[in-house]
Design a protein around this motif. Structure first.
Motif: not given
Ligand code: SAH
Ligand code: AVI
Length: 338
Positions: A175, A294-295, A298, A291-292
């Protein structure tokens, strides 16, 4: 129509460019000297590695390619609607450029298509095919690392730039690295830049592990080919029968981890260095983060991007995001969809 010469990018390397052997040697020696041992996954992609990756994309267990392709096919016209005339399409890790054809078929007034990849053979094959299908399109392959700077010639510099980064290759970075790469892409694409990016979604571990440990053994061959490449290019002595492919899901970090595990205690030599392996010791060759939605959004915001659209399939296996630079002027949009 601008000449080929005028469109040539300053940082473009000749199509036959390959990374300096010492860069590869340094990365391999560093990685095998580390504890735990690692190798950078970008070196999977020699000619055979690119071929094996293409074979992976056809496997029944490897859902990402067919799922992302279907998402792009369903939304290509919508994506193209928001691309200003005379834009440049810059693709990061373009491989065969097969998904790109779906976009190119809808983006008929592009100034240029700039695929960037470390794999010479993948770029050469893609260029030949695209020249046949889209004879009016200027295709300018760049053989190199997508983290490198792109210096656009003055004729192209003011043109709007659309980034395309499919395949969930972003997941092969941590990330922190992904944030840095996305921020760098913002810089490369400019203040009005937009990015279409494919991101694999979190799902049950069984589906994930099967996708990286297929029954036909193609992913195993892809992983082991890295050792074949090291043997060939760096005169190493890896015995391929004595290393085994492993893929596991690490739920804490939300990533598939690929390894090459030593079948026995053994030594491998390479350019005057000797590396000792204990029985079952592993070389960590790849991460593939999931990832989701949302993740990922972000992460994109943290890198200076504004999520604009997201498309997924009905089973929520894969996502394609459209991002705009956070302070972008979006007045060129053809329709007020948001
Ligand atoms: N975009 C294609 C290919 C994905 S495979 C698809 O969606 O199917 C990943 C591709 O990225 C390979 O072609 C590989 O050669 C390339 N690649 C991996 N790391 C890279 C790097 N650091 N710089 C440039 N290309 C890279
Ligand atoms: C290119 N990349 C996104 C692939 C992935 O799914 O992580 C590479 C790959 N490794 C094993 N199978 C496919």
């Amino acid at each position: 129509m601008a000449s080929e010469r005028a469109l040539a990018l300053k940082t473009e390397k000749p199509l036959g460019w390959v990374p300096a052997a010492n860069e590869f040697a340094e990365a391999v020696i560093d990685g095998l000297s580390s504890s735990p041992k690692t190798l950078p996954c970008r070196y999977f992609y020699d000619a055979r590695g690119s071929e094996l990756f293409e074979a992976i994309t056809d496997l029944p267990e490897y859902y990402p390619t067919r799922t992302e392709t279907a998402i792009l096919a369903a939304n290509a016209a919508d994506i193209a609607d928001r691309v200003p005339e005379g834009s440049i399409l810059v693709e990061f890790g373009s491989g065969s450029s097969r998904k790109t054809e779906l976009l190119l078929a809808e983006m008929l007034d592009l100034a240029a298509y700039v695929p960037i990849d470390v794999s010479y053979s993948a770029l050469a094959g893609a260029k030949q095919r695209l020249n046949g299908r889209f004879p009016a399109l200027h295709v300018h392959p760049i053989v190199g690392n997508f983290t490198d700077e792109i210096v656009y010639p003055s004729a192209l510099q003011p043109r709007p730039k659309i980034g395309f980064f499919p395949g969930s290759t972003i997941g092969n970075l941590t990330p922190a690295e992904a944030r840095e790469l996305l921020a760098g892409m913002g810089h490369k694409l400019g203040p009005d830049g937009r990015l279409i990016i494919g991101v694999d979604l979190k799902k049950d571990a069984h589906t994930l592990v099967a996708a990286y440990n297929d029954a036909a053994g193609v992913t195993a061959a892809f992983n082991l080919n890295l050792l074949t490449r090291i043997n060939r290019e760096l005169s190493a002595t890896f015995d391929l029968t004595q290393f085994r492919h492993e893929a596991v899901y690490n739920p804490r970090d939300g990533r598939i981890e690929m390894y090459l595990a030593s079948e026995r205690a053994q030594q491998v030599s390479l350019l005057g260095h000797t590396f000792a392996f204990a029985k079952a010791e592993r070389i960590h060759t790849e991460n593939s983060y999931k990832y989701t939605v949302d993740e990922f959004q972000t992460l994109a915001r943290e890198a200076g991007w504004q999520p604009e659209e997201v498309w997924t399939d009905k089973d929520s296996l894969f996502s394609v995001h459209e991002l705009a630079q956070s302070d972008a002027d979006l007045s060129f949009r053809s329709r007020p969809s948001y």
